[in-house]
Design an enzyme around this catalytic site. Structure first.
Site, PDB file in Angstrom:
ATOM      1  CG  ASN A 157      -0.286  -0.263   2.518  1.00  0.00           C
ATOM      2  OD1 ASN A 157       0.677  -0.682   2.835  1.00  0.00           O
ATOM      3  ND2 ASN A 157      -1.265  -0.078   3.764  1.00  0.00           N
ATOM      4  N   PRO A 181       9.812  -7.087  -1.234  1.00  0.00           N
ATOM      5  CG  PRO A 181       9.841  -6.367  -3.445  1.00  0.00           C
ATOM      6  CD  PRO A 181      10.564  -7.242  -2.335  1.00  0.00           C
ATOM      7  N   GLY A 234       2.153  -5.974   7.485  1.00  0.00           N
ATOM      8  CA  GLY A 234       0.987  -6.566   6.763  1.00  0.00           C
ATOM      9  C   GLY A 234      -0.032  -7.097   7.754  1.00  0.00           C
ATOM     10  CD  GLU A 256       2.173  -1.179  10.475  1.00  0.00           C
ATOM     11  OE1 GLU A 256       1.056  -1.492  10.692  1.00  0.00           O
ATOM     12  OE2 GLU A 256       2.673  -0.815   9.455  1.00  0.00           O
ATOM     13  CG  LEU A 257       1.281  -7.409  13.076  1.00  0.00           C
ATOM     14  CD1 LEU A 257       1.041  -8.806  14.070  1.00  0.00           C
ATOM     15  CD2 LEU A 257       1.897  -7.919  11.803  1.00  0.00           C
ATOM     16  CB  CYS A 290      -2.207  -0.441   9.113  1.00  0.00           C
ATOM     17  SG  CYS A 290      -0.673   0.514   9.024  1.00  0.00           S
ATOM     18  CD  GLU A 464       8.627  -0.288  10.645  1.00  0.00           C
ATOM     19  OE1 GLU A 464       9.185  -1.208   9.986  1.00  0.00           O
ATOM     20  OE2 GLU A 464       7.561  -0.046  10.291  1.00  0.00           O
TER      21      GLU A 464
END
Length: 485
Positions: A157, A181, A234, A256-257, A290, A464
């Protein structure tokens, strides 16, 4: 076929400083989501290619870790400048492969490049500490060291920002890496690798394996004891599988979900500002983020005004091909996304929700869905509990602050949240009471390279960006020094 920018892309694997075909010579097509035409044919890497990439990363690790921090920082700075100079080319590439309008794509380029500048400055600020032992007789020294070869798995995204947000701190810390990627949008990452090659990043520090075999590639690398860290952005289900796979080698993880962000509008809010914030929080990247506002919880006293204004604002947004003038909403990334969103809207209407604008799939070609506003959405409706990942704003009402907090926190996720209020004491209370890694107050935009990005609960762990971002790529060694006398 849509024309790609000249000279910005090599659609092959990048391993050990060499552009090469996949081991078995296989390829896959990258499609333009606006018309389903083929943009490029890209090498489809195998597990053997992934191992070759890790071999290159391992071979380069020792020398790269010993490279002076200033030199690492200067390479990041040069890459930042090169990408910034080519903003138009990168924006066009992003718009073509994932659909977002050119203006928004240019914004992503600026945001993504900023991670390189931020971590260029952080590279020279890695430090430990020195102190006297409390009981005397020795000194306590801590030293920061790069964690080692990393696997960086990025989503589709935000093709440049998600790559630079991981690559930047890894390079700054002295780590080598294999980047995988998303197969839907691999072109921008390949272009970023080309930039790093141009600015002199040593061979093997950055390796890129494009592949449709995500599970095969990741499981093979994570079974290898030489891999020391995994950073993944993801879905939560995939993240859980990676956490399980990491246990065998006890790899360091950054996850990072998924998210289910509440957007809370209190009775004292500036409704006009809340509407503009809602558009920003909901419609950025067509809602495919997200951090996108997923549930709109609006105080009953302002709900009618807010809903009508948001429907007017979103209903007036121009939908079309991202490269066309005046387009504000591009296509979604794939047909499956349109189908899933349309089903959520259909089910919500069946549950009693009302459609104020949008709500119908247009004729093709392309994967388009119109900006949609729903009101009177029941709390138990699937659209109120599912991450939508599209341009749909479901609105429901609340009466008290306690009710708003309870409903906002009633989710397994805890990434982003938004609050609109002019009450400073309520601002503090909400920041403390909301179970989220990030809380936006009177703003619809949270992401900033200087801030720590990440969530709690099922939204993952690790941060991050910010000062915290580089720590994810560093280990701490303690040295005890005896001092006589």
């Amino acid at each position: 076929m849509s024309a790609l920018p000249d000279g910005i892309l090599t659609p092959r694997l990048y391993i050990g400083g060499t552009w090469r075909d996949a081991d078995e010579g296989e390829t896959f097509d990258v499609l333009d989501p606006a018309d389903e035409s083929v943009l490029a044919t890209v090498a489809d890497g195998t597990a053997d290619d992934a191992v070759a990439a890790l071999d290159a990363a391992v071979a380069a690790q020792r020398d790269w870790a010993r490279t002076a921090p200033r030199e690492r920082g200067e390479i990041l700075r040069a890459a930042y400048e090169r990408i910034t100079e080519r903003t138009d080319d990168f924006a066009r590439l992003i718009s073509l492969e994932m659909g977002k309008p050119l203006k928004e794509a240019a914004g992503e380029v600026a945001y993504g490049a900023e991670f390189l500048r931020w971590f260029a400055e952080e590279a020279v600020r890695i430090h430990g500490r020195w102190m006297d032992a409390p009981a005397g007789g020795s000194r306590l020294l801590t030293v920061k060291k790069p964690v080692g070869p990393c696997l960086l798995i990025t989503p589709w995204n935000f093709p440049i920002a998600m790559a630079t947000r991981k690559i930047g701190p890894a390079i700054a810390a002295g780590c080598t890496m294999v980047v995988k990627p998303a197969a839907l949008t691999p072109l921008t990452t390949l272009a970023v690798a080309q930039v790093f090659e141009e600015v002199g990043l040593p061979a093997g520090v950055l390796n890129v394996v494009t592949s449709t075999r995500s599970g095969e590639v990741s499981s093979t690398l994570m079974a290898d004891e030489r891999l020391r860290k995994v950073s993944f952005t993801g879905s939560t289900p995939v993240g859980k599988k990676l956490v399980e796979q990491s246990s065998e080698q006890l790899q360091r993880l950054s996850m990072e979900l998924g998210g289910n962000a509440p957007f809370i509008v209190f009775e004292d809010a500036d409704v006009d500002a809340a509407v503009e914030g809602a558009v920003l929080a909901k419609m950025r990247n067509m809602g495919e983020a997200c951090t996108a506002a997923n549930r709109f919880l609006v105080h009953e006293s302002v709900a009618a005004d807010f809903s009508a204004a948001l429907a007017e604002r979103m209903g007036g947004m121009r939908v079309g091909r991202g490269q066309d003038d005046g387009v504000e909403v591009g296509p979604l990334v794939q047909a499956k996304a349109v189908e899933e969103i349309d089903q959520l809207v259909t089910d919500a209407v069946h549950d009693g929700a009302r459609v104020l604008t949008g709500g119908a799939v247009p004729d093709g070609p392309g994967y388009f869905y119109p900006p949609t506003v729903l009101t009177d959405v029941p709390h138990e409706s699937a659209i109120a509990t599912t991450e939508i990942f599209g341009p749909v704003a479901p609105i429901s009402t609340f009466t008290t602050e306690d009710e708003a907090v309870e409903r906002a926190n009633a989710t397994e996720y805890g990434l982003a949240s938004y609050v609109f209020t002019r009450d400073i004491e309520r601002t503090i209370r909400m920041a403390e009471r909301l179970d989220y890694g990030m809380v936006g107050i009177n703003t619809g935009l949270l992401s900033n390279p200087a801030a720590p990005f990440g969530g709690v609960k099922q939204s993952g762990f690790g941060r991050e960006g910010g000062f915290e971002g580089i720590e994810e790529y560093l280990e701490t060694t303690y040295v005890g020094i005896a001092v006589g006398g």
